[in-house]
Write a protein that holds these residues in place. Structure first.
Motif, PDB file in Angstrom:
ATOM      1  N   THR A 197      46.722  -2.228 -25.711  1.00  0.00           N
ATOM      2  CA  THR A 197      47.353  -0.915 -25.557  1.00  0.00           C
ATOM      3  C   THR A 197      46.483   0.034 -24.732  1.00  0.00           C
ATOM      4  OG1 THR A 197      46.484  -0.049 -27.653  1.00  0.00           O
ATOM      5  CG2 THR A 197      48.640  -1.140 -27.717  1.00  0.00           C
ATOM      6  N   THR A 198      45.175  -0.182 -24.742  1.00  0.00           N
ATOM      7  CA  THR A 198      44.281   0.638 -23.923  1.00  0.00           C
ATOM      8  C   THR A 198      44.587   0.408 -22.447  1.00  0.00           C
ATOM      9  OG1 THR A 198      42.582   0.261 -25.613  1.00  0.00           O
ATOM     10  CG2 THR A 198      41.876   1.297 -23.555  1.00  0.00           C
ATOM     11  N   VAL A 199      44.778  -0.851 -22.079  1.00  0.00           N
ATOM     12  CA  VAL A 199      45.129  -1.188 -20.697  1.00  0.00           C
ATOM     13  C   VAL A 199      46.448  -0.517 -20.328  1.00  0.00           C
ATOM     14  CG1 VAL A 199      45.672  -3.063 -19.102  1.00  0.00           C
ATOM     15  CG2 VAL A 199      43.849  -3.373 -20.800  1.00  0.00           C
ATOM     16  N   SER A 200      47.429  -0.611 -21.209  1.00  0.00           N
ATOM     17  CA  SER A 200      48.726   0.021 -20.960  1.00  0.00           C
ATOM     18  C   SER A 200      48.589   1.532 -20.796  1.00  0.00           C
ATOM     19  CB  SER A 200      49.694  -0.281 -22.106  1.00  0.00           C
ATOM     20  OG  SER A 200      49.949  -1.652 -22.174  1.00  0.00           O
ATOM     21  N   LEU A 201      47.774   2.144 -21.614  1.00  0.00           N
ATOM     22  CA  LEU A 201      47.530   3.585 -21.532  1.00  0.00           C
ATOM     23  C   LEU A 201      47.001   3.974 -20.162  1.00  0.00           C
ATOM     24  CD1 LEU A 201      46.953   6.440 -22.957  1.00  0.00           C
ATOM     25  CD2 LEU A 201      44.649   5.521 -23.242  1.00  0.00           C
ATOM     26  N   LEU A 202      45.988   3.267 -19.702  1.00  0.00           N
ATOM     27  CA  LEU A 202      45.377   3.598 -18.415  1.00  0.00           C
ATOM     28  C   LEU A 202      46.350   3.389 -17.268  1.00  0.00           C
ATOM     29  CD1 LEU A 202      41.844   2.040 -19.011  1.00  0.00           C
ATOM     30  CD2 LEU A 202      42.557   4.427 -19.306  1.00  0.00           C
ATOM     31  N   LEU A 203      47.168   2.365 -17.356  1.00  0.00           N
ATOM     32  CA  LEU A 203      48.183   2.140 -16.330  1.00  0.00           C
ATOM     33  C   LEU A 203      49.238   3.247 -16.340  1.00  0.00           C
ATOM     34  CD1 LEU A 203      48.635  -1.722 -16.622  1.00  0.00           C
ATOM     35  CD2 LEU A 203      47.424  -0.456 -14.823  1.00  0.00           C
ATOM     36  N   ASP A 217      32.710  -3.705 -20.688  1.00  0.00           N
ATOM     37  CA  ASP A 217      32.956  -5.113 -20.385  1.00  0.00           C
ATOM     38  C   ASP A 217      34.195  -5.661 -21.086  1.00  0.00           C
ATOM     39  OD1 ASP A 217      30.821  -5.256 -18.645  1.00  0.00           O
ATOM     40  OD2 ASP A 217      29.432  -6.019 -20.160  1.00  0.00           O
ATOM     41  N   ASN A 218      34.417  -5.260 -22.341  1.00  0.00           N
ATOM     42  CA  ASN A 218      35.593  -5.787 -23.044  1.00  0.00           C
ATOM     43  C   ASN A 218      36.896  -5.299 -22.413  1.00  0.00           C
ATOM     44  OD1 ASN A 218      35.108  -3.182 -24.012  1.00  0.00           O
ATOM     45  ND2 ASN A 218      35.411  -3.709 -26.159  1.00  0.00           N
ATOM     46  N   LEU A 219      36.893  -4.102 -21.852  1.00  0.00           N
ATOM     47  CA  LEU A 219      38.076  -3.598 -21.160  1.00  0.00           C
ATOM     48  C   LEU A 219      38.252  -4.308 -19.819  1.00  0.00           C
ATOM     49  CD1 LEU A 219      40.467  -1.669 -21.121  1.00  0.00           C
ATOM     50  CD2 LEU A 219      38.932   0.099 -20.236  1.00  0.00           C
ATOM     51  N   LYS A 220      37.145  -4.561 -19.131  1.00  0.00           N
ATOM     52  CA  LYS A 220      37.210  -5.324 -17.883  1.00  0.00           C
ATOM     53  C   LYS A 220      37.797  -6.716 -18.137  1.00  0.00           C
ATOM     54  CE  LYS A 220      33.208  -3.234 -15.625  1.00  0.00           C
ATOM     55  NZ  LYS A 220      31.855  -3.502 -15.112  1.00  0.00           N
ATOM     56  N   SER A 221      37.389  -7.335 -19.229  1.00  0.00           N
ATOM     57  CA  SER A 221      37.894  -8.676 -19.568  1.00  0.00           C
ATOM     58  C   SER A 221      39.396  -8.648 -19.816  1.00  0.00           C
ATOM     59  CB  SER A 221      37.180  -9.227 -20.799  1.00  0.00           C
ATOM     60  OG  SER A 221      35.823  -9.452 -20.532  1.00  0.00           O
ATOM     61  N   LEU A 222      39.869  -7.655 -20.551  1.00  0.00           N
ATOM     62  CA  LEU A 222      41.308  -7.539 -20.805  1.00  0.00           C
ATOM     63  C   LEU A 222      42.073  -7.296 -19.502  1.00  0.00           C
ATOM     64  CD1 LEU A 222      41.524  -5.402 -24.064  1.00  0.00           C
ATOM     65  CD2 LEU A 222      42.313  -7.751 -23.753  1.00  0.00           C
ATOM     66  N   ALA A 223      41.547  -6.428 -18.653  1.00  0.00           N
ATOM     67  CA  ALA A 223      42.213  -6.143 -17.382  1.00  0.00           C
ATOM     68  C   ALA A 223      42.284  -7.408 -16.525  1.00  0.00           C
ATOM     69  CB  ALA A 223      41.486  -5.030 -16.641  1.00  0.00           C
ATOM     70  N   ALA A 224      41.233  -8.207 -16.523  1.00  0.00           N
ATOM     71  CA  ALA A 224      41.231  -9.460 -15.764  1.00  0.00           C
ATOM     72  C   ALA A 224      42.233 -10.448 -16.361  1.00  0.00           C
ATOM     73  CB  ALA A 224      39.831 -10.060 -15.746  1.00  0.00           C
ATOM     74  N   LEU A 225      42.278 -10.518 -17.683  1.00  0.00           N
ATOM     75  CA  LEU A 225      43.205 -11.418 -18.362  1.00  0.00           C
ATOM     76  C   LEU A 225      44.650 -11.101 -17.972  1.00  0.00           C
ATOM     77  CD1 LEU A 225      43.725 -13.596 -20.587  1.00  0.00           C
ATOM     78  CD2 LEU A 225      43.853 -11.688 -22.194  1.00  0.00           C
ATOM     79  N   GLY A 244      45.536  -9.509 -15.251  1.00  0.00           N
ATOM     80  CA  GLY A 244      45.707  -9.456 -13.801  1.00  0.00           C
ATOM     81  C   GLY A 244      45.869  -8.058 -13.235  1.00  0.00           C
ATOM     82  N   VAL A 245      45.298  -7.070 -13.897  1.00  0.00           N
ATOM     83  CA  VAL A 245      45.452  -5.680 -13.434  1.00  0.00           C
ATOM     84  C   VAL A 245      44.122  -5.014 -13.104  1.00  0.00           C
ATOM     85  CG1 VAL A 245      47.657  -5.355 -14.639  1.00  0.00           C
ATOM     86  CG2 VAL A 245      45.497  -4.784 -15.805  1.00  0.00           C
ATOM     87  N   SER A 246      43.093  -5.800 -12.895  1.00  0.00           N
ATOM     88  CA  SER A 246      41.766  -5.222 -12.609  1.00  0.00           C
ATOM     89  C   SER A 246      41.799  -4.261 -11.440  1.00  0.00           C
ATOM     90  CB  SER A 246      40.753  -6.337 -12.343  1.00  0.00           C
ATOM     91  OG  SER A 246      40.579  -7.127 -13.497  1.00  0.00           O
ATOM     92  N   GLU A 247      42.500  -4.634 -10.371  1.00  0.00           N
ATOM     93  CA  GLU A 247      42.560  -3.765  -9.193  1.00  0.00           C
ATOM     94  C   GLU A 247      43.241  -2.447  -9.503  1.00  0.00           C
ATOM     95  OE1 GLU A 247      43.912  -5.258  -5.468  1.00  0.00           O
ATOM     96  OE2 GLU A 247      42.835  -7.146  -5.726  1.00  0.00           O
ATOM     97  N   LEU A 248      44.223  -2.464 -10.371  1.00  0.00           N
ATOM     98  CA  LEU A 248      44.949  -1.239 -10.721  1.00  0.00           C
ATOM     99  C   LEU A 248      44.079  -0.271 -11.518  1.00  0.00           C
ATOM    100  CD1 LEU A 248      48.411  -2.750 -11.662  1.00  0.00           C
ATOM    101  CD2 LEU A 248      47.777  -1.586  -9.541  1.00  0.00           C
ATOM    102  N   LEU A 249      43.075  -0.814 -12.183  1.00  0.00           N
ATOM    103  CA  LEU A 249      42.163   0.050 -12.946  1.00  0.00           C
ATOM    104  C   LEU A 249      40.911   0.409 -12.158  1.00  0.00           C
ATOM    105  CD1 LEU A 249      42.387  -1.472 -16.532  1.00  0.00           C
ATOM    106  CD2 LEU A 249      43.707   0.374 -15.518  1.00  0.00           C
TER     107      LEU A 249
END
Length: 93
Positions: A49-55, A75-83, A85-90
């Protein structure tokens, strides 16, 4: 959760399914500058949900012709974003 000083804000503590709606609303109230940097280094707990929030904050900024950037992703947020496929968006490449 969110504290701001001019065009730089800090998001601290946990952001997860238990509080993401409140954090989303707080961000809508305070993340209003034309260009804002959000420091995520103080996050203590994240989930999908953190990833969704930032998006969502990024989408809202774009709709308002504003720019938002995220810095100091833990790092844990980077890992979720990579999982997901939205790393570039963040902002992580």
């Amino acid at each position: 959760m969110i504290s701001c000083d001019g065009d730089r804000c800090t998001l601290q503590g946990p952001v997860n399914i238990g509080n993401v709606v409140a954090v989303l609303e707080q961000g809508r109230r305070v993340l209003t500058a034309p260009h804002i940097a959000v420091d995520l280094g103080g996050l203590t707990e994240v989930d999908s949900t953190t990833v969704s929030l930032l998006l969502e904050w990024r989408r809202e900024a774009q709709r308002g012709n504003r720019k938002i950037e995220y810095i100091n992703l833990p790092d844990n947020l980077k890992s979720l974003a990579a999982l997901y496929g939205v790393s570039e968006l963040l902002g992580e490449v």
